[in-house]
Scaffold this motif. Structure first.
Motif, mmCIF file in Angstrom:
data_model
loop_
_atom_site.group_PDB
_atom_site.id
_atom_site.type_symbol
_atom_site.label_atom_id
_atom_site.label_comp_id
_atom_site.label_asym_id
_atom_site.label_seq_id
_atom_site.Cartn_x
_atom_site.Cartn_y
_atom_site.Cartn_z
ATOM 1 N N ASN A 246 0.804 -1.238 0.000
ATOM 2 C CA ASN A 246 0.000 0.000 0.000
ATOM 3 C C ASN A 246 0.834 1.284 0.000
ATOM 4 O OD1 ASN A 246 -2.453 -1.377 0.011
ATOM 5 N ND2 ASN A 246 -2.363 -1.690 2.222
ATOM 6 N N ILE A 247 2.142 1.174 0.177
ATOM 7 C CA ILE A 247 2.969 2.396 0.240
ATOM 8 C C ILE A 247 2.848 3.227 -1.053
ATOM 9 C CG2 ILE A 247 5.376 3.240 0.272
ATOM 10 C CD1 ILE A 247 4.787 2.448 3.043
ATOM 11 N N ILE A 248 3.052 2.578 -2.190
ATOM 12 C CA ILE A 248 3.066 3.331 -3.462
ATOM 13 C C ILE A 248 1.699 3.962 -3.760
ATOM 14 C CG2 ILE A 248 3.346 3.094 -5.989
ATOM 15 C CD1 ILE A 248 6.007 3.162 -4.530
ATOM 16 N N PRO A 249 0.595 3.190 -3.687
ATOM 17 C CA PRO A 249 -0.696 3.832 -3.984
ATOM 18 C C PRO A 249 -1.019 5.010 -3.051
ATOM 19 C CG PRO A 249 -0.964 1.441 -3.733
ATOM 20 C CD PRO A 249 0.470 1.735 -3.480
ATOM 21 N N LEU A 250 -0.695 4.862 -1.763
ATOM 22 C CA LEU A 250 -1.010 5.971 -0.844
ATOM 23 C C LEU A 250 -0.115 7.172 -1.108
ATOM 24 C CD1 LEU A 250 -1.923 3.810 2.171
ATOM 25 C CD2 LEU A 250 -3.329 5.676 1.339
ATOM 26 N N ASN A 251 1.117 6.895 -1.515
ATOM 27 C CA ASN A 251 2.021 7.997 -1.854
ATOM 28 C C ASN A 251 1.524 8.726 -3.097
ATOM 29 O OD1 ASN A 251 4.531 9.362 -1.259
ATOM 30 N ND2 ASN A 251 5.260 8.538 -3.206
ATOM 31 N N LYS A 252 1.095 7.954 -4.105
ATOM 32 C CA LYS A 252 0.573 8.565 -5.345
ATOM 33 C C LYS A 252 -0.656 9.411 -5.054
ATOM 34 C CE LYS A 252 2.088 5.673 -9.101
ATOM 35 N NZ LYS A 252 1.888 4.317 -9.574
ATOM 36 N N LEU A 253 -1.458 8.898 -4.147
ATOM 37 C CA LEU A 253 -2.700 9.597 -3.785
ATOM 38 C C LEU A 253 -2.418 10.897 -3.018
ATOM 39 C CD1 LEU A 253 -5.721 8.782 -3.985
ATOM 40 C CD2 LEU A 253 -5.518 7.814 -1.690
ATOM 41 N N GLY A 254 -1.231 10.985 -2.454
ATOM 42 C CA GLY A 254 -0.915 12.143 -1.598
ATOM 43 C C GLY A 254 -1.524 11.964 -0.230
ATOM 44 N N ALA A 255 -1.406 10.745 0.336
ATOM 45 C CA ALA A 255 -2.032 10.449 1.626
ATOM 46 C C ALA A 255 -1.067 9.753 2.581
ATOM 47 C CB ALA A 255 -3.250 9.557 1.405
ATOM 48 N N LEU A 256 0.231 9.706 2.208
ATOM 49 C CA LEU A 256 1.219 9.013 3.034
ATOM 50 C C LEU A 256 1.880 10.035 3.979
ATOM 51 C CD1 LEU A 256 2.907 6.363 3.516
ATOM 52 C CD2 LEU A 256 4.517 7.244 1.808
ATOM 53 N N PRO A 257 1.552 10.006 5.268
ATOM 54 C CA PRO A 257 2.113 11.014 6.173
ATOM 55 C C PRO A 257 3.639 11.002 6.132
ATOM 56 C CG PRO A 257 0.352 9.810 7.263
ATOM 57 C CD PRO A 257 0.653 9.085 5.981
ATOM 58 N N THR A 258 4.210 12.162 5.884
ATOM 59 C CA THR A 258 5.655 12.289 5.686
ATOM 60 C C THR A 258 6.176 13.440 6.551
ATOM 61 O OG1 THR A 258 5.419 11.447 3.439
ATOM 62 C CG2 THR A 258 7.401 12.737 3.876
ATOM 63 N N ARG A 259 7.308 13.193 7.229
ATOM 64 C CA ARG A 259 7.938 14.213 8.091
ATOM 65 C C ARG A 259 6.899 14.898 8.986
ATOM 66 N NH1 ARG A 259 11.904 13.978 3.767
ATOM 67 N NH2 ARG A 259 10.371 14.813 2.367
ATOM 68 N N ASN A 260 6.333 14.089 9.863
ATOM 69 C CA ASN A 260 5.336 14.573 10.832
ATOM 70 C C ASN A 260 4.139 15.228 10.146
ATOM 71 O OD1 ASN A 260 4.577 14.552 13.527
ATOM 72 N ND2 ASN A 260 5.167 16.679 13.821
ATOM 73 N N LEU A 261 3.761 14.657 9.022
ATOM 74 C CA LEU A 261 2.597 15.123 8.248
ATOM 75 C C LEU A 261 2.725 16.582 7.794
ATOM 76 C CD1 LEU A 261 -0.099 14.050 7.076
ATOM 77 C CD2 LEU A 261 -1.232 14.819 9.123
ATOM 78 N N ARG A 262 3.963 17.002 7.577
ATOM 79 C CA ARG A 262 4.095 18.298 6.912
ATOM 80 C C ARG A 262 3.842 18.110 5.414
ATOM 81 N NH1 ARG A 262 9.196 20.632 10.196
ATOM 82 N NH2 ARG A 262 10.376 19.460 8.657
ATOM 83 N N GLU A 263 4.063 16.853 4.974
ATOM 84 C CA GLU A 263 3.831 16.514 3.566
ATOM 85 C C GLU A 263 3.095 15.184 3.501
ATOM 86 O OE1 GLU A 263 8.048 16.802 1.853
ATOM 87 O OE2 GLU A 263 8.102 17.300 3.985
ATOM 88 N N THR A 264 2.615 14.850 2.310
ATOM 89 C CA THR A 264 1.909 13.565 2.153
ATOM 90 C C THR A 264 2.471 12.745 0.998
ATOM 91 O OG1 THR A 264 0.308 14.727 0.827
ATOM 92 C CG2 THR A 264 -0.289 14.311 3.131
ATOM 93 N N ARG A 265 3.565 13.204 0.431
ATOM 94 C CA ARG A 265 4.262 12.395 -0.586
ATOM 95 C C ARG A 265 5.729 12.334 -0.179
ATOM 96 N NH1 ARG A 265 0.568 14.839 -4.350
ATOM 97 N NH2 ARG A 265 -0.805 13.185 -5.136
ATOM 98 N N PHE A 266 6.259 11.097 -0.229
ATOM 99 C CA PHE A 266 7.633 10.898 0.226
ATOM 100 C C PHE A 266 8.499 10.570 -0.991
ATOM 101 C CE2 PHE A 266 10.654 8.079 2.880
ATOM 102 C CZ PHE A 266 11.438 9.180 3.217
ATOM 103 N N GLU A 267 9.544 11.344 -1.186
ATOM 104 C CA GLU A 267 10.372 11.176 -2.395
ATOM 105 C C GLU A 267 11.051 9.798 -2.445
ATOM 106 O OE1 GLU A 267 10.844 13.313 0.042
ATOM 107 O OE2 GLU A 267 12.789 12.849 0.938
ATOM 108 N N ALA A 268 11.192 9.144 -1.284
ATOM 109 C CA ALA A 268 11.874 7.841 -1.267
ATOM 110 C C ALA A 268 10.883 6.675 -1.147
ATOM 111 C CB ALA A 268 12.873 7.802 -0.121
ATOM 112 N N ALA A 269 9.619 6.924 -1.473
ATOM 113 C CA ALA A 269 8.602 5.872 -1.298
ATOM 114 C C ALA A 269 8.984 4.583 -2.050
ATOM 115 C CB ALA A 269 7.239 6.383 -1.752
#
Ligand code: SF4
Length: 586
Positions: A246-269
């Protein structure tokens, strides 16, 4: 219920007096089925109203249900207690072998009272309970504790070993209990309760046969369920890649909490996704007892010896979506080896991975914003992505090495009240958030769920299936309420939630009838609501009020796939949910 079903036998253990006894509670089990239903009824009986979670009167309840040992994917044990973490309802489910072992040891539930004077471990079997001296084990990490007990005690192949690590011993309020090395009673601090009671471990073993009402009906239903589970596409995906798919689909969706939820897409997903782990690190797949899916994925991590070329230590580390979110994107760690090393430390110290990941993320941002300095961190400089510093911090939290780490050991709600930074302290009802920023649904689940866990009503799934314009507070509250009520029945069976597409209420009624329970679908709906309400009232008596819940500002600032979330919408939905709980479903 069948008269010869061991489910009605409740094993009571008094750690203070080192005594045990069994009571046959036919009526209690017949009315509450097992698992969550039975555990919540026992908790209501056992837990006094005005106690602190550290009080020896705080009981630990374990309960299994009629489907355990008889049906595929019915692999979970339910634990219930007054939570040391949020001082509300503590409930956590774990797979592995404990459910099968407990059911075949001849018990439906275990109630643990009191507090031992010295560290001990218990052996539970068909004969009762043995109390064993664990002074030599106190201080050992989870893996060594398991190895020692495996080597010393009998029952190989039949037994389950539940144990805590140093985090549980020191009372970290979100410490967990590990079972079979790779499964956890993770959330809300069962590990701390073991620690307060000086209970290092429990070994459970048994081989008693289980009765069914009619063998040919049972076999037919079993075969049908097995086929339907095999034919479920999402379960095939979990076998191949695991939940980390589920990591990739959630990252694509912009729903993967990243850096304390400052972002929702992680460049290293792509580096920490399930596909990459399956391709480059997968050591083996495992299953909970009696599960044909085997979603548990174990990575083999080779670490070279410092001074010895060609020599390596190989560690086997389990990974799933949530652990990868918590020790990967949430704290900015993009190296797959780095995530595994942090996970290995988390598991050996015995933390709930989701809570501790969110704690590290909060501490990093608090340090960036100079709410805390090197004086508090004991010279460390937490930075997103810094694996070595995080590993050091985990050890310091487990040891509660100073006032700051002792605050972190109580979660982000507590730490942010002390040091500031509440607006980015990502906890709901005192429990740290799960790995989804999918929209309104997930955060309503976090706010209203009886455990404040994503699994209570799976709002993340609703968010992904529903268009923004289709969501309104009434519809959302009712949908999540119905889901949470249904899950009470599923976890009374006790089935793994991954089987929910097959184990609908109609199927569950058939499953229960094999053990002599006679329920209509309407009965089961009513029972689900009644259990949910009982859990809500347990919390309400201890000061819980949905309308007083803190909504972390960060979830309103960071855009979700449903756009920027509005606080009024969340509050209105929570209010409707509260009314549904008060009225028992409306
Ligand atoms: S699907 Fe996974 S978690 Fe569920 S019972 Fe099977 S192995 Fe355990």
């Amino acid at each position: 219920m069948l008269p010869n079903d061991p489910l009605k036998r409740i094993l009571y253990i008094d750690l203070s007096a080192k005594k045990f006894w069994v009571e046959e509670r036919y009526d209690l089990v017949a009315q509450n089925i097992g698992g969550t239903g039975l555990a919540s009824a026992l908790l209501e009986e056992e837990c006094p109203e005005n106690i602190d979670p550290r009080d020896p009167k705080n009981p630990i309840i374990f309960a299994v249900g009629p489907a355990n040992g008889l049906f595929p994917l019915a692999s979970k044990t339910v634990s219930m207690f007054l939570s040391p973490h949020n001082k509300l309802l503590g409930e956590s489910h774990a797979g592995g072998r404990s459910a099968l072992a407990l059911r075949m040891a001849g018990y439906g539930a275990v109630v643990i009272r009191g507090q031992s004077d010295i560290p001990i471990y218990l052996i539970i079997d068909n004969q009762g309970v043995k109390f064993k001296d664990a002074r030599a084990l106190w201080g050992l990490p989870v893996s060594e504790t398991g190895r020692f007990i495996r080597e010393k005690e009998s029952g190989s192949g039949l037994r389950s070993i539940l144990r805590i690590g140093p985090a549980g011993e020191s009372g970290v309020t979100y410490s967990c209990v590990v079972t079979e090395t790779y499964r956890h009673f993770g959330r809300l601090g069962l590990g701390a309760l073991f620690g307060y009671k000086k209970l290092k471990a429990i070994l459970i073993k048994g081989k008693q046969a289980l009765p069914v009402a009619d063998r040919s009906t049972y076999k037919k239903l079993y075969d049908d369920l097995l086929k339907r589970l095999h034919d479920t596409p999402s379960l095939k995906k979990y076998y191949e890649i695991g939940t980390a798919v589920n990591i990739i689909p959630l990252n694509k969706l912009g729903a993967l909490p990243t850096r304390n939820l400052r972002e929702t897409r992680f460049e290293a997903a792509e580096k920490i996704c399930g596909e990459n782990y399956a391709k480059n690190f997968l050591g083996r797949r495992l299953a909970c007892a009696h599960c044909p899916i085997a979603c548990i994925h174990i990575a083999a991590l080779r670490t070279p010896y410092e001074d010895e070329p060609y020599f390596y230590k190989t560690s086997f580390i389990s990974y799933d979506y949530e652990p990868i979110y918590a020790t990967g994107s949430m704290i900015g760690v993009g190296s797959p080896e780095g995530v595994l090393r942090i996970l290995d430390t988390v598991d050996n110290l015995g933390f709930d991975v989701m809570s501790v990941g969110v704690v590290l993320a909060w501490a990093t941002e608090a340090f960036e914003k100079e709410l805390v300095t090197e004086k508090e961190t004991m010279g460390l400089k937490p930075r997103f992505g810094d694996v070595e510093t995080y590993i050091k911090m985990l050890n310091l939290i487990a040891a509660q090495a100073n006032e700051f780490y002792a605050a972190l050991a109580r979660g982000v709600d507590f730490a942010s009240q002390k040091y500031g930074g509440e607006e980015f302290a990502l906890a709901f009802g005192g429990n740290e958030m799960s790995g989804y920023h999918t929209g309104y649904g997930i955060h309503v689940t976090h706010l209203t769920g009886s455990r404040h866990s994503h699994l209570d009503s799976a709002g993340y799934s609703y968010d992904q299936k529903t268009k923004p314009e289709e969501i309104n507070p009434e519809k959302l509250a009712q949908k999540l309420f119905n889901e949470e009520a249904y899950r009470q029945v599923l976890s009374s069976a006790v089935c793994c939630f991954f089987g929910r597409s097959v184990y609908n209420l109609e199927t569950l009624a058939q499953v229960f009838s094999c053990s002599g329970f006679s329920y209509t679908i309407e009965d089961l709906k009513g029972l689900g609501v009644a259990i949910l309400k009982r859990k809500y009232l347990f919390k309400k008596k201890r000061g819980f009020a949905p309308s007083k819940l803190r909504i972390p500002k960060r979830i309103l600032e960071t855009v979700s796939p449903h756009g920027k979330l509005r606080e009024e919408f969340l509050k209105e939905t929570v209010k409707i949910y509260e009314n549904l709980l008060e009225q028992g479903g409306g």
